[in-house]
Design an enzyme around this catalytic site. Structure first.
Site, PDB file in Angstrom:
ATOM      1  N   CYS A 188      -5.141 -10.167   7.045  1.00 29.69           N
ATOM      2  CA  CYS A 188      -4.090 -11.161   7.257  1.00 29.69           C
ATOM      3  C   CYS A 188      -2.794 -10.538   6.732  1.00 29.69           C
ATOM      4  CB  CYS A 188      -4.462 -12.420   6.490  1.00 29.69           C
ATOM      5  SG  CYS A 188      -3.331 -13.778   6.706  1.00 29.69           S
ATOM      6  N   CYS A 197       4.033   0.570   8.744  1.00 31.79           N
ATOM      7  CA  CYS A 197       4.600  -0.036   7.541  1.00 31.79           C
ATOM      8  C   CYS A 197       6.111  -0.084   7.707  1.00 31.79           C
ATOM      9  CB  CYS A 197       4.224   0.790   6.319  1.00 31.79           C
ATOM     10  SG  CYS A 197       4.985   0.217   4.783  1.00 31.79           S
TER      11      CYS A 197
END
Length: 137
Positions: free
Chosen positions: A123, A49
């Protein structure tokens, strides 16, 4: 949904992230298709992240979907991400969030017929990720 482990104010996130990163990670924006730095990357490694550094995906689960964004068939583990219903655009989708800081990563789709073990396509916006290449030794 549980509280995120990392909680910052919008001002603190703005100091930490670029304007594009903030727009996607904290405001659930989407980068334009085929523009992200990891769309076609085949480098072995771990995708973290970009907001908090939590491990989210591995290159071994990345595949070519030709959709314009990096695609993965499975997160690092079932607790790396949170899935949340998203009806914002008048259609039902499933939003993918970082479990650690609740930053927006993208969406997951099922049943599209890709030849993957899970029949899922995570996605994910490139701007939501940071690739840490594997040690070549």
């Amino acid at each position: 949904m549980t509280e995120p482990k990392i909680q910052l104010t919008d001002d603190e996130w703005r100091e930490k992230l670029s304007a594009a990163e903030f727009a996607v990670l904290r405001r659930a924006g989407t980068e334009r298709p085929f523009t992200g730095e990891y769309t076609d990357t085949k480098t072995p490694g771990v995708y973290e992240c970009r907001a908090c550094g939590a491990e989210l995906f591995r290159s071994t689960e990345k595949f070519e979907s030709h959709c314009g964004w990096p695609s993965f068939f499975d997160p690092k583990d079932s607790e790396a991400v949170i899935l949340r219903r998203d009806d914002i655009l008048g259609m039902t989708r499933v939003e993918v969030l970082c479990a650690n800081c609740h930053s927006h990563l993208g969406h997951v789709f099922e049943g599209e017929g890709y030849p993957t073990p899970t029949d899922q396509r995570y996605c994910i916006n490139s701007v939501s990720l940071r690739l840490v290449p594997s040690d070549p030794t």
